[in-house]
Design a protein around this motif. Sequence first.
Motif, PDB file in Angstrom:
ATOM      1  N   LEU A 159       1.346-118.047   6.743  1.00  0.00           N
ATOM      2  CA  LEU A 159       2.009-119.420   6.904  1.00  0.00           C
ATOM      3  C   LEU A 159       3.082-119.527   5.915  1.00  0.00           C
ATOM      4  O   LEU A 159       4.315-120.088   5.992  1.00  0.00           O
ATOM      5  CB  LEU A 159       1.096-120.529   6.657  1.00  0.00           C
ATOM      6  CG  LEU A 159       0.218-120.491   8.195  1.00  0.00           C
ATOM      7  CD1 LEU A 159      -1.035-121.685   7.829  1.00  0.00           C
ATOM      8  CD2 LEU A 159       0.828-120.718   9.253  1.00  0.00           C
ATOM      9  N   THR A 160       2.860-119.207   4.572  1.00  0.00           N
ATOM     10  CA  THR A 160       3.936-119.552   3.420  1.00  0.00           C
ATOM     11  C   THR A 160       5.318-118.590   3.757  1.00  0.00           C
ATOM     12  O   THR A 160       6.178-118.941   3.683  1.00  0.00           O
ATOM     13  CB  THR A 160       3.151-119.165   2.051  1.00  0.00           C
ATOM     14  OG1 THR A 160       1.943-119.988   1.967  1.00  0.00           O
ATOM     15  CG2 THR A 160       3.993-119.646   0.848  1.00  0.00           C
ATOM     16  N   ASN A 161       4.951-117.342   4.090  1.00  0.00           N
ATOM     17  CA  ASN A 161       6.037-116.563   4.229  1.00  0.00           C
ATOM     18  C   ASN A 161       7.008-116.503   5.176  1.00  0.00           C
ATOM     19  O   ASN A 161       7.944-116.532   5.275  1.00  0.00           O
ATOM     20  CB  ASN A 161       5.465-114.878   3.694  1.00  0.00           C
ATOM     21  CG  ASN A 161       4.890-114.694   2.499  1.00  0.00           C
ATOM     22  OD1 ASN A 161       5.211-115.381   1.348  1.00  0.00           O
ATOM     23  ND2 ASN A 161       3.889-113.858   2.337  1.00  0.00           N
ATOM     24  N   ASP A 162       5.777-116.532   6.601  1.00  0.00           N
ATOM     25  CA  ASP A 162       6.804-116.213   7.709  1.00  0.00           C
ATOM     26  C   ASP A 162       6.936-117.477   8.763  1.00  0.00           C
ATOM     27  O   ASP A 162       7.754-117.759   9.414  1.00  0.00           O
ATOM     28  CB  ASP A 162       6.238-115.151   8.563  1.00  0.00           C
ATOM     29  CG  ASP A 162       6.058-113.797   7.935  1.00  0.00           C
ATOM     30  OD1 ASP A 162       7.300-113.398   7.187  1.00  0.00           O
ATOM     31  OD2 ASP A 162       5.211-113.193   8.125  1.00  0.00           O
ATOM     32  N   TYR A 177       6.357-124.063   8.645  1.00  0.00           N
ATOM     33  CA  TYR A 177       5.506-125.077   7.977  1.00  0.00           C
ATOM     34  C   TYR A 177       4.791-124.471   6.952  1.00  0.00           C
ATOM     35  O   TYR A 177       4.143-123.398   6.952  1.00  0.00           O
ATOM     36  CB  TYR A 177       4.579-125.785   9.075  1.00  0.00           C
ATOM     37  CG  TYR A 177       5.635-126.364  10.205  1.00  0.00           C
ATOM     38  CD1 TYR A 177       6.489-127.245  10.218  1.00  0.00           C
ATOM     39  CD2 TYR A 177       5.275-125.634  11.328  1.00  0.00           C
ATOM     40  CE1 TYR A 177       6.933-127.827  11.486  1.00  0.00           C
ATOM     41  CE2 TYR A 177       5.956-125.976  12.676  1.00  0.00           C
ATOM     42  CZ  TYR A 177       6.779-127.172  12.412  1.00  0.00           C
ATOM     43  OH  TYR A 177       7.646-127.634  13.614  1.00  0.00           O
ATOM     44  N   CYS A 178       4.493-125.394   5.962  1.00  0.00           N
ATOM     45  CA  CYS A 178       3.534-124.999   4.992  1.00  0.00           C
ATOM     46  C   CYS A 178       2.139-125.326   5.574  1.00  0.00           C
ATOM     47  O   CYS A 178       1.963-126.019   6.547  1.00  0.00           O
ATOM     48  CB  CYS A 178       3.856-125.858   3.531  1.00  0.00           C
ATOM     49  SG  CYS A 178       3.461-127.558   3.831  1.00  0.00           S
ATOM     50  N   PRO A 179       1.130-124.718   4.870  1.00  0.00           N
ATOM     51  CA  PRO A 179      -0.136-124.995   5.420  1.00  0.00           C
ATOM     52  C   PRO A 179      -0.551-126.241   5.745  1.00  0.00           C
ATOM     53  O   PRO A 179      -1.310-126.487   6.687  1.00  0.00           O
ATOM     54  CB  PRO A 179      -1.085-124.226   4.293  1.00  0.00           C
ATOM     55  CG  PRO A 179      -0.079-123.358   3.763  1.00  0.00           C
ATOM     56  CD  PRO A 179       1.094-123.866   3.821  1.00  0.00           C
ATOM     57  N   GLN A 234      -3.137-118.273   4.910  1.00  0.00           N
ATOM     58  CA  GLN A 234      -2.534-118.959   4.019  1.00  0.00           C
ATOM     59  C   GLN A 234      -1.184-118.459   3.603  1.00  0.00           C
ATOM     60  O   GLN A 234       0.186-118.828   3.757  1.00  0.00           O
ATOM     61  CB  GLN A 234      -3.034-119.569   2.967  1.00  0.00           C
ATOM     62  CG  GLN A 234      -4.321-120.385   3.048  1.00  0.00           C
ATOM     63  CD  GLN A 234      -3.941-121.464   3.438  1.00  0.00           C
ATOM     64  OE1 GLN A 234      -3.008-122.243   3.209  1.00  0.00           O
ATOM     65  NE2 GLN A 234      -4.985-122.195   4.353  1.00  0.00           N
ATOM     66  N   LYS A 235      -1.090-116.967   3.477  1.00  0.00           N
ATOM     67  CA  LYS A 235       0.060-116.232   2.930  1.00  0.00           C
ATOM     68  C   LYS A 235       0.912-116.051   4.174  1.00  0.00           C
ATOM     69  O   LYS A 235       2.330-116.188   3.811  1.00  0.00           O
ATOM     70  CB  LYS A 235      -0.323-114.777   2.512  1.00  0.00           C
ATOM     71  CG  LYS A 235       0.640-114.084   1.994  1.00  0.00           C
ATOM     72  CD  LYS A 235       0.240-112.721   1.504  1.00  0.00           C
ATOM     73  CE  LYS A 235       1.194-111.310   1.273  1.00  0.00           C
ATOM     74  NZ  LYS A 235       0.730-110.222   0.759  1.00  0.00           N
ATOM     75  N   HIS A 255       1.939-118.902  15.240  1.00  0.00           N
ATOM     76  CA  HIS A 255       3.056-119.756  14.926  1.00  0.00           C
ATOM     77  C   HIS A 255       3.199-120.940  15.830  1.00  0.00           C
ATOM     78  O   HIS A 255       3.383-120.609  17.103  1.00  0.00           O
ATOM     79  CB  HIS A 255       4.336-119.135  14.490  1.00  0.00           C
ATOM     80  CG  HIS A 255       4.008-118.050  13.587  1.00  0.00           C
ATOM     81  ND1 HIS A 255       4.062-118.534  12.213  1.00  0.00           N
ATOM     82  CD2 HIS A 255       3.795-116.701  13.567  1.00  0.00           C
ATOM     83  CE1 HIS A 255       3.784-117.285  11.556  1.00  0.00           C
ATOM     84  NE2 HIS A 255       3.593-116.330  12.331  1.00  0.00           N
ATOM     85  N   HIS A 273       1.558-129.060   6.327  1.00  0.00           N
ATOM     86  CA  HIS A 273       2.294-129.522   7.530  1.00  0.00           C
ATOM     87  C   HIS A 273       1.888-128.872   8.671  1.00  0.00           C
ATOM     88  O   HIS A 273       1.863-129.332   9.672  1.00  0.00           O
ATOM     89  CB  HIS A 273       3.798-129.421   7.143  1.00  0.00           C
ATOM     90  CG  HIS A 273       4.335-130.306   6.138  1.00  0.00           C
ATOM     91  ND1 HIS A 273       5.745-130.097   5.816  1.00  0.00           N
ATOM     92  CD2 HIS A 273       3.668-131.366   5.459  1.00  0.00           C
ATOM     93  CE1 HIS A 273       5.860-131.080   4.600  1.00  0.00           C
ATOM     94  NE2 HIS A 273       4.822-131.737   4.611  1.00  0.00           N
ATOM     95  N   TYR A 274       1.677-127.484   8.673  1.00  0.00           N
ATOM     96  CA  TYR A 274       0.999-126.671   9.779  1.00  0.00           C
ATOM     97  C   TYR A 274      -0.260-127.355  10.464  1.00  0.00           C
ATOM     98  O   TYR A 274      -0.197-127.767  11.655  1.00  0.00           O
ATOM     99  CB  TYR A 274       0.723-125.212   9.429  1.00  0.00           C
ATOM    100  CG  TYR A 274       0.205-124.533  10.514  1.00  0.00           C
ATOM    101  CD1 TYR A 274       1.125-123.945  11.433  1.00  0.00           C
ATOM    102  CD2 TYR A 274      -1.328-124.298  10.717  1.00  0.00           C
ATOM    103  CE1 TYR A 274       0.634-122.989  12.338  1.00  0.00           C
ATOM    104  CE2 TYR A 274      -1.768-123.464  12.101  1.00  0.00           C
ATOM    105  CZ  TYR A 274      -0.771-122.818  12.650  1.00  0.00           C
ATOM    106  OH  TYR A 274      -1.305-122.244  13.613  1.00  0.00           O
TER     107      TYR A 274
END
Length: 626
Positions: A272-275, A278-280, A269-270, A145, A282-283
Amino acid sequence: MALSPPSRSLRKRQPARLSDDLDYDLETLLKEHERSGIEHRALRDAKKQKNTEQSDEDAKYADAFKGYEIPFDSLPALCIERIFAMLDSPQDLYNLAFSSKFLMSLLTPEAVIRSAVFNNLRKRDKGNRKTMGSIMGYISNRSIHVPSAHRMLRLLNAKSCERSDRCWGKNLNTGKAMALNRNSCSRPFGLALCDKCVKFGTTKVPYSHFSRFQQGVAFHQWNLLMDPQRDPKSGEVNGPLLEVLELQQIENTYANNDDKKSALEGIVQKALTNDGKYCPVHYEEEVAAYHEIFENAEKEADEHVAAALERDQQKYRERREERIAKRMTRIRSIYASLEEILDDCPLKDVALDCRWLESDERCIKFTCHLVEQKLGNIISAPASASERSITNAATSIKQIFNTLHEKNFFAFSYIENSGNRFRRGIYEYCTNETTPLDIMQSSVAGDVHFIQALEEDKPVRALVRALNRMRGALPRIFALSAVRNNPEAPDVDAENRVDEFRKLAEVVWNKQAPNQYGGEVMSFNTIKETFNTSVEEFKIMKKNVKDYLRDEQTRRFLQRDNAVQGRDNFSRQDAVNQVFVPKTVSIWMQGTRNSAYDHLRSRNFESLRSLHEQYFRRPSQYGVHA
């Protein structure tokens, strides 16, 4: 009991007795003292007047800004950000940024990254830079992260394990987590972990695990994995993106690597979306921005260090050139003094022969070892050399060379008509193949034993002593003594191949001489014994060479395979001619040595021809040439 005189540092300078100096003028001294006093008082009064004028000017504005103080956090945000960017210490940045919430809100990732990269550049301390590099390695691999600016700053200044109560090395008496290893700059998985948490709190997977070298998976030491860590206070998830359980489930479920990679991408992808913060999309943008900031900072820091080094080197070169110029000026004046003192010396040119070193701090290199040794202390510190020491050294050199001239040392008339073969070889070598300057380059030419032999009217002993330390002199003298020119014989006869047999004689001498270039000079008895044994050995080797050249198999060797040409213009005749310079060849990967000298000495002509065949095929490999 007599006392020793005090050292120079303890001696007291005796006060001058003015009554004993007939040239002493008291009136002149008083006038000079009065004049200097007037000048000193004038400068003092002018300085006082200047200080008074400045103090009057400052007094007008003394109370202009009284009571007007601006708090640091009241400065404009842009000014504070610029101040943050100028700090090159993560510790100072941490102390300043965390002093208020307002300053914390102005902290940027760029300020943190640059403070770590630029920390202690002049001291070459790259600890914080390596720590930031460890964190950026995980970020560039998209495996953790993305930490905020505050978290990165805490990671840089971390002193103890961040797992707190869950730390494997926690001390129950003090309630403190284990301290981090000071010798390590890494931050495993983007976390501040102690050694025991790394050892007991991680999962070791085999090196054949599919996730190794995969983007999105955070590894430490190539085979250690760890679950993401959630901050109990803020609830923020830090560290790896994926859990070890998920990776192992993928390893157990799929057999094809492509399927494993597809499943891994879906889990990333999951996560990044959950925890993730940033979204994928923006990440990826955030990771690219961090990476660009770090690369630019490293490039700028390296350029800064390179420029600083170049400036230091330029200053060093300028100081060195200035130092060399001063030394050269002084040494040239010393050389001029030597020329003046040795002006009437017949061997002046030999004594003063030298090479000027314009870009070297030595500045000069005398050819004669004697002169170099006599002037060594003077040339090494020319600025402190007194005229007396220069005169003494030059006088000593002049006496030695005058003695050489008086004894007609370089005329060699004392050995010209000698009936001794060795002395005839010395005469031929000294008159035809060397010069007086070469002889005086010997490290023993001019030493105590050399001068003693001259004073005792034993020039031959002095000459042999000097030639003893000239590399290649004694082998060549033996060759000239053992093989004489015969102008009436035809050149094509192997009996009269003078140059080739002289090469063979040199090899024989080198085989018989016991450590002739060692630390000790060979004694005259040793030289005599070596000469006698070398004469007998050379007779045997010369006979064997002639028999080898006349051998029927050797003649066939020269005539066969006419279509096959040697490499590097190296013919079969050139290979056979190597019999005059037999050498030892080490056989690679076998640990053995193939000695042409031993084959020739034992008349093992077959092995010798086999070696010459190898010379003919690969001359460069054996280091032979035509």
